[in-house]
Scaffold this active site. Structure first.
Site, mmCIF file in Angstrom:
data_model
loop_
_atom_site.group_PDB
_atom_site.id
_atom_site.type_symbol
_atom_site.label_atom_id
_atom_site.label_comp_id
_atom_site.label_asym_id
_atom_site.label_seq_id
_atom_site.Cartn_x
_atom_site.Cartn_y
_atom_site.Cartn_z
ATOM 1 N N SER A 63 0.849 -1.193 0.000
ATOM 2 C CA SER A 63 0.000 0.000 0.000
ATOM 3 C C SER A 63 0.882 1.239 0.000
ATOM 4 C CB SER A 63 -0.853 -0.016 1.276
ATOM 5 O OG SER A 63 -1.479 1.228 1.500
ATOM 6 N N TYR B 153 -3.597 -0.691 10.211
ATOM 7 C CA TYR B 153 -3.426 -0.892 8.764
ATOM 8 C C TYR B 153 -2.021 -0.448 8.345
ATOM 9 C CZ TYR B 153 -4.613 -0.813 3.772
ATOM 10 O OH TYR B 153 -4.642 -1.038 2.416
HETATM 11 N N1 LIG Z 1 -8.478 0.012 -2.328
HETATM 12 C C1 LIG Z 1 -7.349 0.624 -2.133
HETATM 13 O O1 LIG Z 1 -7.236 1.843 -2.366
HETATM 14 C C2 LIG Z 1 -6.124 -0.131 -1.694
HETATM 15 C C3 LIG Z 1 -4.909 0.565 -1.682
HETATM 16 C C4 LIG Z 1 -3.762 -0.103 -1.280
HETATM 17 C C5 LIG Z 1 -3.832 -1.430 -0.906
HETATM 18 N N2 LIG Z 1 -5.024 -2.076 -0.899
HETATM 19 C C6 LIG Z 1 -5.016 -3.484 -0.493
HETATM 20 O O2 LIG Z 1 -5.551 -4.279 -1.516
HETATM 21 C C7 LIG Z 1 -6.053 -5.483 -0.952
HETATM 22 C C8 LIG Z 1 -7.459 -5.721 -1.469
HETATM 23 O O3 LIG Z 1 -8.298 -4.696 -0.942
HETATM 24 P P1 LIG Z 1 -9.495 -4.045 -1.766
HETATM 25 O O4 LIG Z 1 -9.226 -2.615 -1.870
HETATM 26 O O5 LIG Z 1 -9.792 -4.851 -2.979
HETATM 27 O O6 LIG Z 1 -10.653 -4.194 -0.662
HETATM 28 P P2 LIG Z 1 -11.943 -5.109 -0.590
HETATM 29 O O7 LIG Z 1 -12.801 -4.874 -1.780
HETATM 30 O O8 LIG Z 1 -12.482 -4.846 0.774
HETATM 31 O O9 LIG Z 1 -11.355 -6.583 -0.679
HETATM 32 C C9 LIG Z 1 -10.715 -7.217 0.396
HETATM 33 C C10 LIG Z 1 -10.741 -8.701 0.172
HETATM 34 O O10 LIG Z 1 -10.161 -9.379 1.295
HETATM 35 C C11 LIG Z 1 -11.088 -10.389 1.714
HETATM 36 N N3 LIG Z 1 -10.971 -10.724 3.122
HETATM 37 C C12 LIG Z 1 -11.065 -9.878 4.169
HETATM 38 N N4 LIG Z 1 -11.016 -10.582 5.326
HETATM 39 C C13 LIG Z 1 -10.900 -11.892 4.975
HETATM 40 C C14 LIG Z 1 -10.819 -13.096 5.707
HETATM 41 N N5 LIG Z 1 -10.889 -13.114 7.060
HETATM 42 N N6 LIG Z 1 -10.702 -14.262 5.043
HETATM 43 C C15 LIG Z 1 -10.675 -14.273 3.678
HETATM 44 N N7 LIG Z 1 -10.754 -13.163 2.924
HETATM 45 C C16 LIG Z 1 -10.865 -11.989 3.578
HETATM 46 C C17 LIG Z 1 -12.433 -9.769 1.421
HETATM 47 O O11 LIG Z 1 -13.456 -10.707 1.492
HETATM 48 P P3 LIG Z 1 -14.947 -10.218 1.922
HETATM 49 O O12 LIG Z 1 -15.500 -9.468 0.755
HETATM 50 O O13 LIG Z 1 -15.650 -11.475 2.214
HETATM 51 O O14 LIG Z 1 -14.770 -9.331 3.124
HETATM 52 C C18 LIG Z 1 -12.175 -9.229 0.037
HETATM 53 O O15 LIG Z 1 -12.177 -10.248 -0.919
HETATM 54 C C19 LIG Z 1 -5.962 -5.307 0.558
HETATM 55 O O16 LIG Z 1 -4.803 -5.940 1.059
HETATM 56 C C20 LIG Z 1 -5.859 -3.812 0.715
HETATM 57 O O17 LIG Z 1 -5.220 -3.452 1.915
HETATM 58 C C21 LIG Z 1 -6.170 -1.460 -1.286
#
Ligand SMILES: NC(=O)c1ccc[n+]([C@@H]2O[C@H](COP(=O)([O-])OP(=O)(O)OC[C@H]3O[C@@H](n4cnc5c(N)ncnc54)[C@H](OP(=O)(O)O)[C@@H]3O)[C@@H](O)[C@H]2O)c1
Length: 254
Positions: free
Chosen positions: A146, A159
């Site tokens: 991130s 985080y």
């Molecule tokens: N969006 C951003 O701007 C951004 C920026 C930098 C990094 N990231 C990183 O990118 C990654 C994906 O995030 P995203 O933005 O795509 O968010 P998201 O849409 O909330 O996706 C998160 C994913 O992780 C899964 N997850 C959470 N807890 C879990 C558990 N206990 N067991 C299995 N799966 C679990 C979620 O499943 P559920 O849907 O069932 O909860 C979902 O598939 C994360 O590591 C996040 O920190 C995101």
């Protein structure tokens, strides 16, 4: 159109955690487009991703797992390897975020985030690395870091700690495993439109301030991230170890 072989994932089985939505879904579709089989790990139904992968001409194997279950996270990779054959890549994408001022931050919001974003990332990587090394094969790990692997941010203490840790572990594992057939690298997404950033986007003041600071002039989408992950999973990146690739519309360059 066929991809040059150094960018192809044909014949490769890639585990993607958090594959039901957001960035994980974007990565799953990109892996499928590059010819790889996706083994999607998630705690919710992944039907939408399965359909998108099929539409991209790929194969999707769902593996329902709650990564908060420590034992399940520790044993997951061995189980998938035994059930589906040798694995070639692991994308540690699943992650959660909790927002509160540092003075109010609770132990539960600390532990829950560290458990998913850092603990499960390490033990899934350990399971994967152990098998690759034991079988004298080759494998690639891509950790989703991130901007908060580099910067402090506000109101997201656990985080930020988890994402600094994820980058540190990426570098440590790269050093231990570079000569043992395992590449470990990271992608650092910028501000991407997913569930993770819903609260931020709903806050008009903060979302305007963020947008004004992004040189590209727009938030990113999960599609922006997928192909960077494919690059780090493909032979094209065989000599990359411990690197982090920002995909952030220029945020870190500013
Ligand atoms: N969006 C951003 O701007 C951004 C920026 C930098 C990094 N990231 C990183 O990118 C990654 C994906 O995030 P995203 O933005 O795509 O968010 P998201 O849409 O909330 O996706 C998160 C994913 O992780 C899964 N997850 C959470 N807890 C879990 C558990 N206990 N067991 C299995 N799966 C679990 C979620 O499943 P559920 O849907 O069932 O909860 C979902 O598939 C994360 O590591 C996040 O920190 C995101």
């Amino acid at each position: 159109m066929s991809l040059p072989s150094s960018f192809s994932l044909a014949g490769r089985r890639i585990v993607v955690t958090g594959a039901n939505t957001g960035i994980g879904q974007g990565i799953a579709v990109s892996v499928a487009r590059a010819g790889g089989t996706v083994i999607g790990v998630g705690r919710s139904a992944m039907d939408e991703t399965e359909k998108k992968v099929a539409d991209a001409g790929g194969i999707f194997i769902p593996a329902r797992t709650d990564l908060a279950d420590r034992k399940a996270a520790r044993t997951l990779i061995d189980g998938l390897w035994d059930a589906h054959g040798p694995l070639h890549g692991l994308v540690n994408n699943a992650g959660i975020i909790r927002r509160a001022d540092a003075v109010d931050f609770t132990e539960a919001d600390w532990d829950d985030v560290i458990d998913i974003n850092l603990r499960s990332l390490f033990f899934l990587s350990q399971g994967f690395g152990r098998r690759v090394i034991a079988e004298k094969s080759r494998g690639k790990i891509v950790n989703i870091a991130s901007l908060l692997s580099f910067q402090g941010g506000i109101r997201v203490a656990s985080y930020t700690a988890s994402k600094h840790g994820a980058l540190g572990i990426t570098r440590l594992l790269a050093c231990e495993w570079a000569a043992k057939g395992v590449n470990v690298n990271a992608v650092a997404p910028g501000y991407i439109i997913t569930n993770n950033t819903e609260a931020l986007r709903a806050d008009e003041k903060r979302s305007t301030a963020i947008l004004e600071r992004i040189p590209a002039g727009r938030w990113g989408t999960p599609d922006d991230i997928g192909d960077a992950a494919v690059f780090l999973l493909a032979p094209a990146s065989d000599y990359m170890h411990g690197a982090v690739v920002p995909v952030d519309g220029g945020w870190l360059a500013r």
